[in-house]
Write a protein that holds these residues in place. Structure first.
Motif, PDB file in Angstrom:
ATOM      1  N   ASP A 138       0.951  -1.251   0.030  1.00  0.00           N
ATOM      2  CA  ASP A 138       0.045   0.177   0.022  1.00  0.00           C
ATOM      3  C   ASP A 138       0.931   1.228   0.022  1.00  0.00           C
ATOM      4  O   ASP A 138       1.721   1.420   0.990  1.00  0.00           O
ATOM      5  N   LEU A 139       0.916   2.151  -0.974  1.00  0.00           N
ATOM      6  CA  LEU A 139       1.703   3.263  -1.189  1.00  0.00           C
ATOM      7  C   LEU A 139       1.301   4.240   0.021  1.00  0.00           C
ATOM      8  O   LEU A 139       0.287   4.298   0.715  1.00  0.00           O
ATOM      9  N   ARG A 140       2.535   5.070   0.321  1.00  0.00           N
ATOM     10  CA  ARG A 140       2.152   6.165   1.107  1.00  0.00           C
ATOM     11  C   ARG A 140       0.940   6.951   0.959  1.00  0.00           C
ATOM     12  O   ARG A 140       0.534   7.242  -0.307  1.00  0.00           O
ATOM     13  N   GLY A 141       0.109   7.029   2.003  1.00  0.00           N
ATOM     14  CA  GLY A 141      -1.205   7.856   1.792  1.00  0.00           C
ATOM     15  C   GLY A 141      -2.437   6.786   1.281  1.00  0.00           C
ATOM     16  O   GLY A 141      -3.419   7.334   1.143  1.00  0.00           O
ATOM     17  N   HIS A 142      -2.134   5.681   1.252  1.00  0.00           N
ATOM     18  CA  HIS A 142      -3.010   4.719   0.875  1.00  0.00           C
ATOM     19  C   HIS A 142      -3.382   3.445   1.665  1.00  0.00           C
ATOM     20  O   HIS A 142      -2.369   3.041   2.265  1.00  0.00           O
ATOM     21  N   GLY A 143      -4.538   2.986   1.407  1.00  0.00           N
ATOM     22  CA  GLY A 143      -4.844   1.352   2.149  1.00  0.00           C
ATOM     23  C   GLY A 143      -4.521   1.700   3.563  1.00  0.00           C
ATOM     24  O   GLY A 143      -5.027   2.704   4.262  1.00  0.00           O
ATOM     25  N   ARG A 144      -3.526   0.546   3.946  1.00  0.00           N
ATOM     26  CA  ARG A 144      -3.360   0.542   5.445  1.00  0.00           C
ATOM     27  C   ARG A 144      -2.084   1.271   5.898  1.00  0.00           C
ATOM     28  O   ARG A 144      -1.571   1.366   7.110  1.00  0.00           O
ATOM     29  N   SER A 145      -1.269   1.783   5.004  1.00  0.00           N
ATOM     30  CA  SER A 145      -0.089   2.441   5.271  1.00  0.00           C
ATOM     31  C   SER A 145      -0.295   3.897   5.740  1.00  0.00           C
ATOM     32  O   SER A 145      -1.534   4.492   5.639  1.00  0.00           O
ATOM     33  N   ASP A 146       0.938   4.357   6.179  1.00  0.00           N
ATOM     34  CA  ASP A 146       0.443   5.823   6.872  1.00  0.00           C
ATOM     35  C   ASP A 146       0.212   6.795   6.148  1.00  0.00           C
ATOM     36  O   ASP A 146       0.603   6.675   4.769  1.00  0.00           O
ATOM     37  N   ALA A 147      -0.565   7.905   6.380  1.00  0.00           N
ATOM     38  CA  ALA A 147      -0.922   8.914   5.466  1.00  0.00           C
ATOM     39  C   ALA A 147      -0.540  10.390   6.125  1.00  0.00           C
ATOM     40  O   ALA A 147      -1.444  10.787   6.661  1.00  0.00           O
ATOM     41  N   GLN A 174      -6.254  12.797   3.660  1.00  0.00           N
ATOM     42  CA  GLN A 174      -5.051  13.852   3.336  1.00  0.00           C
ATOM     43  C   GLN A 174      -4.026  12.684   2.449  1.00  0.00           C
ATOM     44  O   GLN A 174      -3.178  13.458   2.019  1.00  0.00           O
ATOM     45  N   GLY A 175      -4.043  11.571   2.518  1.00  0.00           N
ATOM     46  CA  GLY A 175      -3.437  10.917   1.435  1.00  0.00           C
ATOM     47  C   GLY A 175      -3.728  10.949   0.180  1.00  0.00           C
ATOM     48  O   GLY A 175      -2.804  11.102  -0.778  1.00  0.00           O
ATOM     49  N   THR A 216     -12.176  18.987  -4.129  1.00  0.00           N
ATOM     50  CA  THR A 216     -13.293  18.396  -3.985  1.00  0.00           C
ATOM     51  C   THR A 216     -12.968  17.460  -2.517  1.00  0.00           C
ATOM     52  O   THR A 216     -13.851  17.364  -1.785  1.00  0.00           O
ATOM     53  N   ILE A 217     -12.143  16.815  -2.615  1.00  0.00           N
ATOM     54  CA  ILE A 217     -11.747  15.833  -1.453  1.00  0.00           C
ATOM     55  C   ILE A 217     -11.679  16.687  -0.131  1.00  0.00           C
ATOM     56  O   ILE A 217     -12.379  16.415   0.846  1.00  0.00           O
ATOM     57  N   GLN A 218     -11.364  18.081  -0.212  1.00  0.00           N
ATOM     58  CA  GLN A 218     -11.156  18.807   1.166  1.00  0.00           C
ATOM     59  C   GLN A 218     -12.545  19.383   1.472  1.00  0.00           C
ATOM     60  O   GLN A 218     -12.820  19.461   2.812  1.00  0.00           O
ATOM     61  N   ALA A 267      -0.987  12.691  -2.491  1.00  0.00           N
ATOM     62  CA  ALA A 267      -0.357  11.972  -3.737  1.00  0.00           C
ATOM     63  C   ALA A 267      -1.107  12.862  -4.705  1.00  0.00           C
ATOM     64  O   ALA A 267      -0.487  12.805  -6.006  1.00  0.00           O
ATOM     65  N   SER A 268      -2.298  13.631  -4.891  1.00  0.00           N
ATOM     66  CA  SER A 268      -2.775  14.254  -5.950  1.00  0.00           C
ATOM     67  C   SER A 268      -1.762  15.676  -6.199  1.00  0.00           C
ATOM     68  O   SER A 268      -1.214  15.581  -7.287  1.00  0.00           O
TER      69      SER A 268
END
Length: 264
Positions: free
Chosen positions: A52-61, A180-181, A137-139, A185-186
């Motif tokens: 899981d990349l940084r900011g995604h899934g179960r990895s830290d974000a 925030q992830g 949009t996310i925020q 990444a965006s």
């Protein structure tokens, strides 16, 4: 899932199979689950490491903007902690940007690499504006609203209805992306550099996979070089999500490429 600490950031990963190591990198608002239909086909012959990349899934974000190099360094650190001197990297979309970063800065750590529905181009001005809109949009509206608007356009038009269950799975994976992830990444994608020269000058074997119906990264933006050592594959009828739309075809393309380019 297993986890390792990469410069203070926890990166989670799954592992399956034995043999030569390959690292599979998911796309934006995805997770290691993006590869669920592909890994069983690859792991019969190869050791598959799927983070899981940084900011995604179960990895830290972590909060704040990320960079493509920073996200690639997480994967390099994971590879180091698993005591893998060299591996083949295959990156879907965002994951492909990480692969190119590693090729440019640490080519000695890779045996080969692949861009799956990805590109060596930087974002256009229009693309950068879309990243800004995504962050807004996310925020303001939340990750669920953003993912609901994002995912249908990733599938080939004919598949939006015929593959509704796969589309729903992609959405459900996306909903779990920490806001925030997704923002971090965006911003990483918005600021990434053009690496067409890296792709064309590398001595490493490279696999370029495009979907015939990909509206996010059209084939022309994937196939930017035909240098020696490059294998180009177009998946008929697939959009941006062959991992769900045509997993057998994608796995076969990867397996054929590895068989032809990696010493057993």
């Amino acid at each position: 899932m297993e986890k390792v600490l990469c410069e203070g950031t926890t990166i989670c990963y799954a592992e399956q199979g034995k043999g030569e190591p390959i690292i599979l990198l998911h796309g934006f608002c995805g997770s290691s689950s993006y590869w669920d239909e592909v890994v069983p086909l690859l792991s019969q012959s190869y050791r598959c490491i799927v983070p899981d990349l940084r900011g995604h899934g179960r990895s830290d974000a972590p909060l704040g903007a990320y960079t493509i190099d920073q996200m690639a360094d997480d994967v390099l650190k994971l590879q180091e902690q698993l005591d893998i001197p060299q591996a083949a990297w295959f990156g879907h979309s965002l994951g492909g940007y990480l692969a190119l970063s590693a090729v440019q800065r640490h080519a000695e750590r890779l045996t080969a690499f692949g861009l799956i529905h990805s590109t060596a181009y930087a974002d256009t001005d229009e693309g950068k504006e879309k990243r800004n809109k995504a962050v807004s949009t996310i925020q303001t509206e939340g990750i669920t609203t953003f993912v609901d608007g994002l995912v249908p356009g990733l599938f080939a038009p004919d598949h939006v209805e015929s593959m509704s269950s796969q589309l729903l799975k992609v959405k459900e994976i996306g909903y779990k992306t920490p806001p925030q992830g997704a923002v971090g990444a965006s911003l990483a994608m918005r600021e990434r550099t053009d690496r067409r020269d890296v792709l064309s000058a590398s001595a490493l074997p490279a696999l370029l996979v495009a979907g015939e119906q990909d509206q996010a990264v059209p084939p022309a933006r994937t196939f930017t070089t035909d240098r020696a050592g490059v294998t180009q594959v177009t998946l008929p009828e697939a959009g941006h999500m062959s991992l769900f739309e045509a997993p057998e075809l994608l796995a076969n393309a990867i397996l054929t490429f590895l068989e032809q380019n990696l010493k057993k």
